[in-house]
Enzyme design. Structure first.
Site, PDB file in Angstrom:
ATOM      1  N   HIS A  50      -4.912 -10.103   1.041  1.00 29.44           N
ATOM      2  CA  HIS A  50      -4.055 -10.870   1.957  1.00 29.44           C
ATOM      3  C   HIS A  50      -4.820 -11.627   3.047  1.00 29.44           C
ATOM      4  O   HIS A  50      -4.293 -12.579   3.614  1.00 29.44           O
ATOM      5  CB  HIS A  50      -3.021  -9.959   2.629  1.00 29.44           C
ATOM      6  CG  HIS A  50      -2.057  -9.336   1.671  1.00 29.44           C
ATOM      7  ND1 HIS A  50      -1.278 -10.087   0.802  1.00 29.44           N
ATOM      8  CD2 HIS A  50      -1.740  -8.030   1.426  1.00 29.44           C
ATOM      9  CE1 HIS A  50      -0.525  -9.262   0.073  1.00 29.44           C
ATOM     10  NE2 HIS A  50      -0.793  -8.019   0.426  1.00 29.44           N
ATOM     11  N   ASP A  66      -1.257  -6.054  -8.438  1.00 29.41           N
ATOM     12  CA  ASP A  66      -0.710  -5.391  -7.244  1.00 29.41           C
ATOM     13  C   ASP A  66       0.747  -5.851  -7.073  1.00 29.41           C
ATOM     14  O   ASP A  66       1.102  -6.958  -7.469  1.00 29.41           O
ATOM     15  CB  ASP A  66      -1.554  -5.851  -6.049  1.00 29.41           C
ATOM     16  CG  ASP A  66      -1.291  -5.107  -4.759  1.00 29.41           C
ATOM     17  OD1 ASP A  66      -2.129  -4.275  -4.370  1.00 29.41           O
ATOM     18  OD2 ASP A  66      -0.255  -5.385  -4.108  1.00 29.41           O
ATOM     19  N   HIS A  77       2.172  -6.799  -4.461  1.00 24.09           N
ATOM     20  CA  HIS A  77       2.243  -7.938  -3.530  1.00 24.09           C
ATOM     21  C   HIS A  77       1.494  -9.147  -4.094  1.00 24.09           C
ATOM     22  O   HIS A  77       0.454  -8.997  -4.740  1.00 24.09           O
ATOM     23  CB  HIS A  77       1.619  -7.547  -2.184  1.00 24.09           C
ATOM     24  CG  HIS A  77       2.273  -6.365  -1.528  1.00 24.09           C
ATOM     25  ND1 HIS A  77       1.807  -5.074  -1.698  1.00 24.09           N
ATOM     26  CD2 HIS A  77       3.364  -6.281  -0.727  1.00 24.09           C
ATOM     27  CE1 HIS A  77       2.581  -4.241  -1.005  1.00 24.09           C
ATOM     28  NE2 HIS A  77       3.536  -4.950  -0.417  1.00 24.09           N
ATOM     29  N   ASP A  85       0.330  -0.069  -6.105  1.00 24.86           N
ATOM     30  CA  ASP A  85       1.649  -0.064  -5.455  1.00 24.86           C
ATOM     31  C   ASP A  85       2.729  -0.673  -6.346  1.00 24.86           C
ATOM     32  O   ASP A  85       3.888  -0.763  -5.960  1.00 24.86           O
ATOM     33  CB  ASP A  85       1.603  -0.745  -4.076  1.00 24.86           C
ATOM     34  CG  ASP A  85       0.938  -2.105  -4.105  1.00 24.86           C
ATOM     35  OD1 ASP A  85       0.638  -2.606  -5.204  1.00 24.86           O
ATOM     36  OD2 ASP A  85       0.698  -2.668  -3.014  1.00 24.86           O
TER      37      ASP A  85
HETATM   38 ZN   LIG Z   1       0.003  -4.406  -2.469  1.00 27.85          ZN
END
Ligand SMILES: [Zn+2]
Length: 317
Positions: A129, A166, A168, A254
């Site tokens: 990120h 992931d 995200h 996740d």
């Molecule tokens: Zn994540």
């Protein structure tokens, strides 16, 4: 190449230091949980355990702005404050800890490029990120971005594949290289309408010379292995088509069912499948060169199982 141990796993206290304290989803206990399962499954004797390495400042600024790295160093010595708008607190030594995450990935890349091993796994890494000029979402630096810039600037690679499973969206990687044709980016993530950071829709396929070099595949909440496997075929075809010189995998755990902060429902079989299939492509196109980063994963049991599944896939199990 060391035929005895073609798989390297980075492991050591300096890597575990990247974490936000007891009780935080991204706590510093994550690496140890993975290590215990690795040991229990008898994997520690089958891989080469490599000590973490701290990156030099110059390596970090291949991706990040010098101003941001300076700010990170200052807040790291102060040991308090936030690196972004509230997700990513500074702690004493966060600069060294983050530089160690990035340095371990870079050391793994060096081994791959020198033919010293064929696969590398770095837990805790995959901080996808962080932007060039700021932290975001628990990520103080972006080791994926630093790795990609290093592959381009130091090793002169022209076709780099980055695959991200992931939960995200890997926004820090995507937007930094949105117009860069050298990065072939494929990201399977929970639909941004339901999860941070809210980006990564199907129409985001890259800009200017990089048009068509990015693949964003949003998944509905509660998507399980069956849907993952269906959608995965598109990722595989995309990577095959780009005929990469190296493959990077952000293997965030996740996306497994039961994660406390996301809503996908894969099992570790998804991670095993992704790693196994990418190994086939790495052998076909990249002299076997493949590096996986642990990424997210906030259920401790899930992250241990998903990351061990990647290591097992690397070993050919
Ligand atoms: Zn994540």
């Amino acid at each position: 190449m060391n035929p005895e141990h073609p798989v390297c796993v980075y492991y050591g206290k300096a890597l575990a230091r990247y974490g936000f304290g007891a009780g935080h989803p991204f706590g510093s206990d994550r690496m140890g949980v993975f290590g215990r399962l690795l040991e229990q499954r008898g994997l520690t004797t089958r891989v080469r355990i490599c000590p973490p390495v701290q990156a030099e400042r110059d390596a970090l600024t291949r991706f990040h702005t010098p101003e941001y790295i300076e700010r990170l160093q200052t807040l790291s010595s102060l040991g308090e404050g936030f690196l972004d708008y509230g997700d990513t607190p500074a702690f004493p030594g966060i600069y060294e800890a983050a530089a160690t995450v990035a340095g371990s990935v870079l050391d793994g890349i060096k081994r791959l490029m020198e033919g010293d091993c064929r696969r590398v796994f770095v837990p805790i890494a995959g901080l996808h990120h962080a932007r060039r000029d700021r932290a975001a979402g628990f990520c103080a630096v972006n080791d994926c971005g630093i790795a990609i810039e290093t592959l381009k600037q130091v090793y002169g690679l022209k076709r780099i594949a980055y695959v991200d499973i992931d939960a995200h969206h890997g926004d820090g990687v995507f937007y930094a290289f949105e117009s860069d044709p050298d990065l072939y980016f494929a990201d399977l993530h929970e639909d941004g309408r339901y999860l941070y950071p809210g980006t990564g829709n199907l129409m985001e396929t890259g800009k200017s010379a990089a048009r068509g070099h990015k693949l964003n595949l949003p998944m509905p909440p509660r998507a399980g292995d069956e849907l993952f496997l269906q959608v995965w075929d598109r990722v595989e075809a995309f990577v095959e088509h780009c005929s990469p010189e190296i493959i990077l995998l952000q293997a965030g755990a996740d996306s497994l069912g039961g994660d406390p902060i996301t809503h996908l429902a894969y099992t570790e079989a998804a991670h095993a499948h992704a790693a196994r299939r990418l190994c086939v492509l790495a052998d076909r196109h990249c002299n076997g060169r493949m590096l996986a980063m642990g990424g997210g994963g906030y259920s401790r049991a899930n992250l241990a199982r998903a990351w061990c599944a990647v290591v097992e896939a690397f070993l050919g199990d």
